[in-house]
Motif scaffolding. Structure first.
Motif, PDB file in Angstrom:
ATOM      1  N   SER A  24       0.875  -1.179   0.000  1.00  0.00           N
ATOM      2  CA  SER A  24       0.000   0.000   0.000  1.00  0.00           C
ATOM      3  C   SER A  24       0.908   1.222   0.000  1.00  0.00           C
ATOM      4  O   SER A  24       2.129   1.094   0.171  1.00  0.00           O
ATOM      5  N   LEU A  25       0.323   2.389  -0.142  1.00  0.00           N
ATOM      6  CA  LEU A  25       1.116   3.621  -0.113  1.00  0.00           C
ATOM      7  C   LEU A  25       1.862   3.738   1.225  1.00  0.00           C
ATOM      8  O   LEU A  25       3.044   4.115   1.278  1.00  0.00           O
ATOM      9  N   GLY A  59       3.144  -8.185  -3.602  1.00  0.00           N
ATOM     10  CA  GLY A  59       3.070  -7.126  -4.625  1.00  0.00           C
ATOM     11  C   GLY A  59       2.124  -6.019  -4.235  1.00  0.00           C
ATOM     12  O   GLY A  59       1.723  -5.887  -3.072  1.00  0.00           O
ATOM     13  N   ALA A  60       1.759  -5.231  -5.235  1.00  0.00           N
ATOM     14  CA  ALA A  60       0.901  -4.069  -4.980  1.00  0.00           C
ATOM     15  C   ALA A  60      -0.427  -4.509  -4.376  1.00  0.00           C
ATOM     16  O   ALA A  60      -0.886  -5.631  -4.613  1.00  0.00           O
ATOM     17  N   ASP A  61      -1.033  -3.607  -3.625  1.00  0.00           N
ATOM     18  CA  ASP A  61      -2.355  -3.879  -3.057  1.00  0.00           C
ATOM     19  C   ASP A  61      -3.382  -3.746  -4.187  1.00  0.00           C
ATOM     20  O   ASP A  61      -3.706  -2.644  -4.617  1.00  0.00           O
ATOM     21  N   GLY A  71       2.909   0.865  -9.439  1.00  0.00           N
ATOM     22  CA  GLY A  71       4.171   0.580 -10.103  1.00  0.00           C
ATOM     23  C   GLY A  71       5.010   1.780 -10.410  1.00  0.00           C
ATOM     24  O   GLY A  71       6.222   1.752 -10.249  1.00  0.00           O
ATOM     25  N   PRO A 121       3.475 -11.948 -11.662  1.00  0.00           N
ATOM     26  CA  PRO A 121       2.189 -12.403 -12.211  1.00  0.00           C
ATOM     27  C   PRO A 121       1.310 -11.277 -12.765  1.00  0.00           C
ATOM     28  O   PRO A 121       0.117 -11.482 -12.985  1.00  0.00           O
ATOM     29  N   GLU A 122       1.880 -10.103 -13.006  1.00  0.00           N
ATOM     30  CA  GLU A 122       1.059  -8.939 -13.377  1.00  0.00           C
ATOM     31  C   GLU A 122       0.151  -9.183 -14.582  1.00  0.00           C
ATOM     32  O   GLU A 122      -0.969  -8.672 -14.625  1.00  0.00           O
ATOM     33  N   LEU A 125      -3.358  -9.815 -14.179  1.00  0.00           N
ATOM     34  CA  LEU A 125      -4.200  -8.690 -13.745  1.00  0.00           C
ATOM     35  C   LEU A 125      -4.310  -7.639 -14.842  1.00  0.00           C
ATOM     36  O   LEU A 125      -4.783  -6.516 -14.610  1.00  0.00           O
ATOM     37  N   ALA A 131       7.293  -1.577 -12.240  1.00  0.00           N
ATOM     38  CA  ALA A 131       8.208  -0.907 -11.303  1.00  0.00           C
ATOM     39  C   ALA A 131       9.611  -1.459 -11.556  1.00  0.00           C
ATOM     40  O   ALA A 131      10.280  -1.919 -10.655  1.00  0.00           O
ATOM     41  N   PHE A 271     -10.624 -10.742  -7.487  1.00  0.00           N
ATOM     42  CA  PHE A 271     -11.375 -10.718  -6.229  1.00  0.00           C
ATOM     43  C   PHE A 271     -12.662 -11.553  -6.338  1.00  0.00           C
ATOM     44  O   PHE A 271     -13.085 -12.161  -5.367  1.00  0.00           O
ATOM     45  N   LYS A 278     -15.783 -18.321  -0.968  1.00  0.00           N
ATOM     46  CA  LYS A 278     -16.251 -18.105   0.408  1.00  0.00           C
ATOM     47  C   LYS A 278     -17.766 -18.028   0.496  1.00  0.00           C
ATOM     48  O   LYS A 278     -18.330 -18.239   1.536  1.00  0.00           O
TER      49      LYS A 278
HETATM   50  C1  LIG Z   1       1.573   2.040  -3.753  1.00  0.00           C
HETATM   51  C2  LIG Z   1       1.837   1.410  -5.062  1.00  0.00           C
HETATM   52  C3  LIG Z   1       2.843   0.311  -5.005  1.00  0.00           C
HETATM   53  C4  LIG Z   1       3.110  -0.248  -6.352  1.00  0.00           C
HETATM   54  C5  LIG Z   1       4.017  -1.429  -6.311  1.00  0.00           C
HETATM   55  C6  LIG Z   1       4.450  -1.907  -7.674  1.00  0.00           C
HETATM   56  C7  LIG Z   1       3.375  -2.560  -8.466  1.00  0.00           C
HETATM   57  C8  LIG Z   1       3.413  -3.811  -8.837  1.00  0.00           C
HETATM   58  C9  LIG Z   1       2.280  -4.499  -9.487  1.00  0.00           C
HETATM   59  C10 LIG Z   1       1.861  -5.694  -8.667  1.00  0.00           C
HETATM   60  O1  LIG Z   1       2.499  -6.103  -7.729  1.00  0.00           O
HETATM   61  S1  LIG Z   1       0.428  -6.451  -9.128  1.00  0.00           S
HETATM   62  C11 LIG Z   1       0.180  -7.661  -7.872  1.00  0.00           C
HETATM   63  C12 LIG Z   1       0.967  -8.880  -8.150  1.00  0.00           C
HETATM   64  N1  LIG Z   1       0.659  -9.868  -7.170  1.00  0.00           N
HETATM   65  C13 LIG Z   1      -0.242 -10.817  -7.344  1.00  0.00           C
HETATM   66  O2  LIG Z   1      -0.850 -10.937  -8.373  1.00  0.00           O
HETATM   67  C14 LIG Z   1      -0.444 -11.761  -6.188  1.00  0.00           C
HETATM   68  C15 LIG Z   1      -1.887 -12.111  -6.058  1.00  0.00           C
HETATM   69  N2  LIG Z   1      -2.082 -12.989  -4.924  1.00  0.00           N
HETATM   70  C16 LIG Z   1      -1.859 -14.314  -4.987  1.00  0.00           C
HETATM   71  O3  LIG Z   1      -1.409 -14.858  -5.951  1.00  0.00           O
HETATM   72  C17 LIG Z   1      -2.242 -15.096  -3.773  1.00  0.00           C
HETATM   73  O4  LIG Z   1      -3.184 -14.376  -3.052  1.00  0.00           O
HETATM   74  C18 LIG Z   1      -1.035 -15.418  -2.854  1.00  0.00           C
HETATM   75  C19 LIG Z   1      -0.276 -14.176  -2.470  1.00  0.00           C
HETATM   76  C20 LIG Z   1      -0.111 -16.414  -3.555  1.00  0.00           C
HETATM   77  C21 LIG Z   1      -1.560 -16.066  -1.533  1.00  0.00           C
HETATM   78  O5  LIG Z   1      -2.360 -17.140  -1.875  1.00  0.00           O
HETATM   79  P1  LIG Z   1      -3.193 -17.904  -0.754  1.00  0.00           P
HETATM   80  O6  LIG Z   1      -3.943 -18.988  -1.442  1.00  0.00           O
HETATM   81  O7  LIG Z   1      -2.310 -18.247   0.376  1.00  0.00           O
HETATM   82  O8  LIG Z   1      -4.200 -16.837  -0.177  1.00  0.00           O
HETATM   83  P2  LIG Z   1      -5.361 -16.011  -0.903  1.00  0.00           P
HETATM   84  O9  LIG Z   1      -6.677 -16.483  -0.352  1.00  0.00           O
HETATM   85  O10 LIG Z   1      -5.203 -15.995  -2.362  1.00  0.00           O
HETATM   86  O11 LIG Z   1      -5.059 -14.537  -0.382  1.00  0.00           O
HETATM   87  C22 LIG Z   1      -5.216 -14.210   0.983  1.00  0.00           C
HETATM   88  C23 LIG Z   1      -5.854 -12.841   1.058  1.00  0.00           C
HETATM   89  O12 LIG Z   1      -4.927 -11.892   0.541  1.00  0.00           O
HETATM   90  C24 LIG Z   1      -5.540 -11.107  -0.491  1.00  0.00           C
HETATM   91  N3  LIG Z   1      -4.497 -10.731  -1.446  1.00  0.00           N
HETATM   92  C25 LIG Z   1      -3.586 -11.533  -2.001  1.00  0.00           C
HETATM   93  N4  LIG Z   1      -2.762 -10.845  -2.785  1.00  0.00           N
HETATM   94  C26 LIG Z   1      -3.166  -9.555  -2.691  1.00  0.00           C
HETATM   95  C27 LIG Z   1      -2.693  -8.334  -3.249  1.00  0.00           C
HETATM   96  N5  LIG Z   1      -1.611  -8.304  -4.064  1.00  0.00           N
HETATM   97  N6  LIG Z   1      -3.358  -7.209  -2.974  1.00  0.00           N
HETATM   98  C28 LIG Z   1      -4.421  -7.196  -2.139  1.00  0.00           C
HETATM   99  N7  LIG Z   1      -4.905  -8.331  -1.563  1.00  0.00           N
HETATM  100  C29 LIG Z   1      -4.276  -9.473  -1.829  1.00  0.00           C
HETATM  101  C30 LIG Z   1      -6.572 -12.043  -1.081  1.00  0.00           C
HETATM  102  O13 LIG Z   1      -7.572 -11.340  -1.769  1.00  0.00           O
HETATM  103  C31 LIG Z   1      -7.093 -12.704   0.181  1.00  0.00           C
HETATM  104  O14 LIG Z   1      -7.930 -11.756   0.814  1.00  0.00           O
HETATM  105  P3  LIG Z   1      -9.246 -12.199   1.549  1.00  0.00           P
HETATM  106  O15 LIG Z   1      -9.840 -10.940   2.086  1.00  0.00           O
HETATM  107  O16 LIG Z   1      -8.824 -13.186   2.597  1.00  0.00           O
HETATM  108  O17 LIG Z   1     -10.094 -12.821   0.495  1.00  0.00           O
END
Ligand SMILES: CCCCCC/C=C/CC(=O)SCCNC(=O)CCNC(=O)[C@H](O)C(C)(C)COP(=O)(O)OP(=O)(O)OC[C@H]1O[C@@H](n2cnc3c(N)ncnc32)[C@H](O)[C@@H]1OP(=O)(O)O
Length: 528
Positions: A24-25, A59-61, A71, A121-122, A125, A131, A271, A278
């Protein structure tokens, strides 16, 4: 992020944002403040970056994507880390994904637990690793593997990442403890060779063909998806441009993807998929209280063994069945099979003295009429069109068909008019969407996300469009309502076009996002 002073002149920056330490920020600001503190403190000699709760960073929220541009400014932080004059070591447990891996690529060394997974994995999405991911990864592991990892988005395990050169050390113990020991060992080593931004991408003699093969591969593997192709363009920039210009190109391409509807749709799907796991059926629905719904007629598509069986079940129950089969041979076989099954059934019932009411079993005649005229489609070179040759693929309008259709219209008293592509699309999609609203209102579907995920996983709906209910929100609910009203006025005999009350209720609120629909429309009915 937390900042801790450790013994031996070390600082620890720990990302803390449960459940997955998403960036997050506030987290990004915390990392930056921690690093600046460590840099300005002359007693600190090295910095270890890790994540709380056994996860480095996912990664990013994603939930905040619609509010910020992921990014772009984080790339500046990644560059700053590389330029620091004190070694920064990433200690990775769990996952380092997306911006999490970009953060680690900015660090001078990467140490991970053997069960950790890293990746970019971007693309899943609808965006790219914006970044610095597309510029740093190829400098570290070369173009072919970067193409593979970035265009597929697949994460790799620690062992594979070590072989590829993404990680420096893989251990079975606590990566933070290991990173603390490691930092002391490398204090005197020069940092310049560890700064990826100052390296060049390893060159290969056949770079052009590597890229053209990569384009061809993603077009085949992910047709219609923008992100994989755009990521390849960013990787090309890493090869063809100096770092300073490469990151500008990465930024430009990242912005283009972020603004595309595909990114919004794919982030919604992320999402939606996690929420459908769930959700249970709407509270009103239960197997104990559910009562059967009246069925006035049934359509069966395809008359293979299954289709015939299904058609028979309904026919036996006295429910009118309309069955459609496009393969003329299959249709003949099915007609005979169904007729003989019905006759057998009738004679059994007569023998047992039970009354037999002939069920209504109607086969759609339109395809039959063409087939009966010897027009079997491409294979005979004639069908709804005429083709260049039997089995040919080049089609053109056939005057015979115009004559056939004009007779058909005369027989059925239909008036001819031209129908635009737009009308075809809207009437098909909006009536489908209307049905979605209806079953939400009836409490048959638990949420719009459930309907969308069914369409994505079961009906081949393109993932980058997010599903029919998300699509409705993209078009705008008032627009969908207005169009349905218009088509229903023109076609009052088509009940599917009559706007559902649920859609009307929601459209009165403007165009709320799908996640708010249920709270705005009130509790569902109780059809189940
Ligand atoms: C301020 C700006 C900063 C910018 C930074 C630079 C930008 C970069 C671009 C990116 O990073 S894009 C994001 C890339 N990451 C992903 O795609 C990861 C996505 N998540 C997963 O693959 C899985 O969730 C996991 C991390 C492998 C964990 O898997 P697991 O099966 O253990 O749990 P889940 O049920 O999937 O997740 C638990 C919980 O966490 C929430 N969540 C997971 N990843 C994110 C995320 N990146 N952002 C926000 N929330 C995330 C997920 O929705 C679950 O939430 P819940 O409320 O329990 O349903």
């Amino acid at each position: 992020a937390e900042y801790l002073r450790l013994p031996h002149s070390l600082a620890l920056i720990r990302l803390r944002n449960p459940p997955v330490n998403a960036l997050s920020l506030a987290v990004v600001n915390g990392i930056r403040e921690g690093l600046q503190k460590a840099m300005s403190d002359h007693t600190i000699k090295a910095i270890v970056v890790c994540g709380a709760n056994d996860k480095f960073c996912a990664g990013a929220d994603i939930s905040s994507f619609s509010r910020s541009s992921p990014g772009i400014s984080f790339g500046v932080v990644v560059d700053e880390i590389q330029r620091y004059e004190k070694p920064v070591v990433a200690a990775i447990r769990g996952v380092a994904l997306g911006g999490g891996l970009e953060l680690a690529l900015g660090c001078h060394y990467r140490i991970a637990h053997a069960e950790a997974r890293v990746g970019l994995p971007e693309v899943a999405l609808g965006i790219l690793p914006g970044a610095r991911g597309t510029q740093l990864l190829p400098r570290l592991i070369g173009v072919p593997m970067s193409l593979d990892l970035i265009t597929s988005g697949r994460p790799v395990g620690a062992d594979e990442a070590l072989k590829l050169g993404i990680l420096d050390v893989v251990i079975n113990s606590d990566p933070v403890e290991e990173a603390v020991k490691f930092s002391q060992e490398i204090l005197d080593k020069p940092l310049e060779p560890r700064r990826l931004l100052n390296k060049s991408v390893p060159s290969l003699p056949n770079m052009d063909s590597i890229f053209s093969e990569a384009f061809a591969k993603v077009q085949k593997q992910y047709p219609g998806f923008l992100a994989p192709e755009t990521s390849i363009q960013a990787l090309q920039a890493a090869v063809n441009l100096p770092y300073k210009l490469g990151i500008k190109e990465e930024e430009k391409l990242a912005l283009y993807l972020q603004k595309s509807g595909q990114a919004r749709a794919l982030q919604y799907v992320f999402f939606a998929e996690s929420s459908v796991h769930k959700q249970s059926p709407p509270s009103v629905a239960s197997w104990q209280t559910a009562s059967p719904q009246p069925i006035s007629s049934v359509g069966v598509l395809g008359l293979g063994t299954m289709g015939r069986g299904i058609a028979m079940c309904f026919a036996k129950a006295g429910i009118p069945v309309v069955a459609v089969e496009s393969d003329p041979k299959q249709l003949e076989i099915a007609k005979k099979a169904v007729t003989s099954m019905l006759e057998r059934e009738a004679s059994k019932m007569q023998q047992s003295g039970r009354a037999w009411t002939k069920p209504t079993l109607t086969f759609s005649s339109s395809a039959d009429m063409l087939c009966e005229s010897g027009r079997f489609g491409q294979k005979t070179g004639k069908g709804w069109y005429q083709y260049d040759k039997p089995l040919g693929r080049v089609h053109r309008p056939d005057p015979w068909l115009s004559e056939f259709l004009s007779q058909y219209r005369e027989t059925h008293h239909l008036e001819s008019r031209s129908i635009s592509q737009e009308e075809i699309l809207e009437r098909c999609l909006y009536s489908l969407i209307n049905e979605g609203f209806r079953i939400l209102g009836e409490g048959i579907a638990a949420s719009p996300e459930q309907i969308d995920i069914i369409y994505l996983s079961g009906y081949g709906w393109p993932r980058y469009r997010g599903g029919p209910m998300f699509y409705a929100a993209t078009v705008g609910l008032p627009v969908v309502l207005e169009k349905l009203q218009k088509y229903y006025t023109q076609n009052p005999d088509v009940p599917q076009l009559e706007p559902s009350d649920y859609l009307k209720k929601l459209a009165a609120h403007g165009n709320p996002p799908p996640k708010d629909w249920q709270s705005l429309a009130g509790p569902p009915g109780s059809k189940l």
